[in-house]
Design an enzyme around this catalytic site. Structure first.
Site, mmCIF file in Angstrom:
data_model
loop_
_atom_site.group_PDB
_atom_site.id
_atom_site.type_symbol
_atom_site.label_atom_id
_atom_site.label_comp_id
_atom_site.label_asym_id
_atom_site.label_seq_id
_atom_site.Cartn_x
_atom_site.Cartn_y
_atom_site.Cartn_z
ATOM 1 N N LYS A 116 0.833 -1.209 0.000
ATOM 2 C CA LYS A 116 0.000 0.000 0.000
ATOM 3 C C LYS A 116 0.866 1.257 0.000
ATOM 4 O O LYS A 116 0.627 2.195 -0.773
ATOM 5 C CB LYS A 116 -0.905 0.007 1.225
ATOM 6 C CG LYS A 116 -1.705 1.290 1.399
ATOM 7 C CD LYS A 116 -2.502 1.286 2.687
ATOM 8 C CE LYS A 116 -1.703 1.756 3.875
ATOM 9 N NZ LYS A 116 -1.742 3.221 4.059
ATOM 10 N N ILE A 128 8.315 7.775 16.740
ATOM 11 C CA ILE A 128 7.945 8.381 15.465
ATOM 12 C C ILE A 128 6.676 9.219 15.591
ATOM 13 O O ILE A 128 6.641 10.386 15.207
ATOM 14 C CB ILE A 128 7.752 7.304 14.375
ATOM 15 C CG1 ILE A 128 9.001 6.421 14.270
ATOM 16 C CG2 ILE A 128 7.439 7.959 13.028
ATOM 17 C CD1 ILE A 128 10.253 7.134 13.848
ATOM 18 N N ARG A 136 -4.554 10.410 4.568
ATOM 19 C CA ARG A 136 -3.467 11.378 4.613
ATOM 20 C C ARG A 136 -2.614 11.354 3.347
ATOM 21 O O ARG A 136 -2.115 12.384 2.905
ATOM 22 C CB ARG A 136 -2.588 11.093 5.841
ATOM 23 C CG ARG A 136 -1.367 11.996 5.900
ATOM 24 C CD ARG A 136 -0.520 11.764 7.121
ATOM 25 N NE ARG A 136 0.772 12.385 6.954
ATOM 26 C CZ ARG A 136 0.998 13.690 7.052
ATOM 27 N NH1 ARG A 136 0.005 14.503 7.316
ATOM 28 N NH2 ARG A 136 2.200 14.193 6.877
ATOM 29 N N ARG A 195 -8.208 -0.592 5.035
ATOM 30 C CA ARG A 195 -7.397 0.429 4.377
ATOM 31 C C ARG A 195 -6.014 -0.117 4.007
ATOM 32 O O ARG A 195 -5.364 0.424 3.103
ATOM 33 C CB ARG A 195 -7.224 1.648 5.287
ATOM 34 C CG ARG A 195 -8.472 2.498 5.473
ATOM 35 C CD ARG A 195 -8.168 3.755 6.269
ATOM 36 N NE ARG A 195 -7.021 4.430 5.724
ATOM 37 C CZ ARG A 195 -5.925 4.735 6.419
ATOM 38 N NH1 ARG A 195 -5.832 4.428 7.698
ATOM 39 N NH2 ARG A 195 -4.912 5.356 5.846
#
Length: 417
Positions: A22, A326, A92, A397
């Site tokens: 992805k 992160i 995003r 997703r």
């Protein structure tokens, strides 16, 4: 809404084939905007994010043809330069159309993006980079607008490595006049895959996979065929699932070189791993040993595997410390694991102490984001009883039919209405 139902306690055995990545496919598909012609993609995963990207390109005017594992994008028909809120808010990665649009058309208007709730993840480095390339930037009523007669090559320094920022500016710089040098860039395999594809189109990019990327701008890019690289996060998720449940599986169609950080940690936890050119054999062993991890930019331990590894550590022998360096707000899955009997303490928002328990207990749980959903699946596979996971649209997703793949490996898992 769909839910996932899992009855735990079964080991995994057999073979599984990894889908296209992805996180590689999304910027590659966005790069088709740069081409005044046809771009064809193979090994395309069937995911919600891919569909969202295709619908966005079609709204811009692209003509897309879709079949299983295949996507064709005709970019010559793109006329619109505005990526609207209703198409961008879900993901995003939609910000990745910004660089290609302003590079090819000299004008782009893109809604500020949405996506998983795992921290602010601002786009300021995308925008400052485009300004360095000569674009004028304004933000008004939730939209980013960028204008430039033609982008001009320049030196750009990233305050910290950003994957989508590196991808966006690398695509923009391919059509800029002169040479651009991007410093302190991300080094992920997806960056290399994008650079390779752009070079195949006629771009002149050097240094992808290192901290410095140099791009010599060209006037146009040409139509090509692109094969999407395998998904290293899906690969890692199946590896952790076997480490947690036990069993013996062969993961095919993957690239072991892309997940060295995870392999080292799983070996330290006692998992037997044998790597081949494009496959990995994983054999789970008990007791699982506790291991500390700290998420880091590639080639460090990937933040996208933190949630899954936490699920593994809930049943490990001893205590483990998980440091998420992160993203903030990326421990939402810990609360759901606590509902299943895990022993986890969070401190400073980015440190988790996980004390291993003998077994997890099934419960009704809710996925908060994409990778959190995978951690709950792994927890459900080892829990005593039947777990029901809601809000699995997050999982859709980024994982192509994961419940079907796990079922073929022997898991008691199904999707329910």
């Amino acid at each position: 809404m769909d839910k996932i139902k899992i009855t735990g306690g079964r080991q995994l055995h057999g073979e599984v084939i990894i889908s296209g990545a992805k996180n590689a496919a999304l910027p590659l598909i966005a790069s088709s905007i740069l081409v005044n012609g046809k771009t064809c993609f193979t090994n395309v995963p069937d995911l919600m994010d891919i569909t969202s990207t295709r619908l966005l390109l079609e709204d811009l005017g692209a003509i897309c043809k879709v079949s299983k594992g295949y996507l064709e994008v005709e970019g010559s028909s793109i006329k619109k330069i505005e990526a609207e809120y209703d198409l961008v808010r879900k993901m995003r990665a939609s910000i990745l159309v910004l660089g290609p649009l302003v590079a090819r058309f000299g004008h782009a208007k893109v809604s500020l993006p949405g996506g998983c709730a795992i921290g602010a993840r601002p786009v300021n480095m995308h925008l400052s980079g485009l300004e360095a390339l000569g674009a004028s930037i304004s933000i008004d009523h939730g939209y980013i607008e960028a204008k430039a007669d033609r982008l001009i090559g320049n030196e750009i320094y990233f305050d910290m490595p950003t994957v989508t920022g590196t991808e966006n500016l690398m695509m923009a710089a391919t059509l800029a006049k002169g040479t651009s040098v991007l410093r302190n860039v991300a080094k992920e395999p997806e960056i290399v895959a994008l650079a390779d594809a752009l070079n195949k189109m006629g771009a002149k990019i050097n240094g992808a996979g290192t901290a410095i990327i140099t791009i010599e701008g060209v006037k146009k890019l040409s139509s090509v065929d692109i094969n999407i690289i395998p998904d290293r996060i899906e690969t890692g998720t199946f590896m952790v699932a076997v480490a947690a449940t036990g069993g013996d599986i062969l993961i095919k169609g993957c690239n072991p070189d892309h997940i060295g950080g995870l392999i080292n940690k799983l070996k330290a936890a006692g998992t037997m791993i044998e790597t081949f050119k494009d496959s990995i054999r994983v054999v789970g062993h008990t007791p699982i040993q506790s291991v500390d991890i700290k998420t880091l930019p590639y080639p460090g331990f990937p933040t996208d595997m933190q949630a899954q590894f936490m699920a593994l550590m809930t049943i490990a022998k001893g205590n483990s410390m998980i440091h998420e360096s992160i993203f903030e707000n990326r421990f939402a899955h810990a609360n759901e694991l606590l509902r299943m009997g895990a022993d986890i303490s969070i401190s400073n928002g980015n440190l988790a102490m996980v004390r291993g328990v003998k077994r997890l207990q099934a419960a009704q749980v809710m996925a908060s984001d994409l990778r959190a959903s995978a951690s709950l699946v792994i927890a459900g596979l080892v829990a005593e009883g039947t777990t029901v996971i809601s809000r699995v649209y997050h999982m859709d997703r980024g994982y192509e039919a994961i419940e079907k793949k796990l079922s073929l490996l022997g898991a008691d898992i199904e999707r329910i209405q």
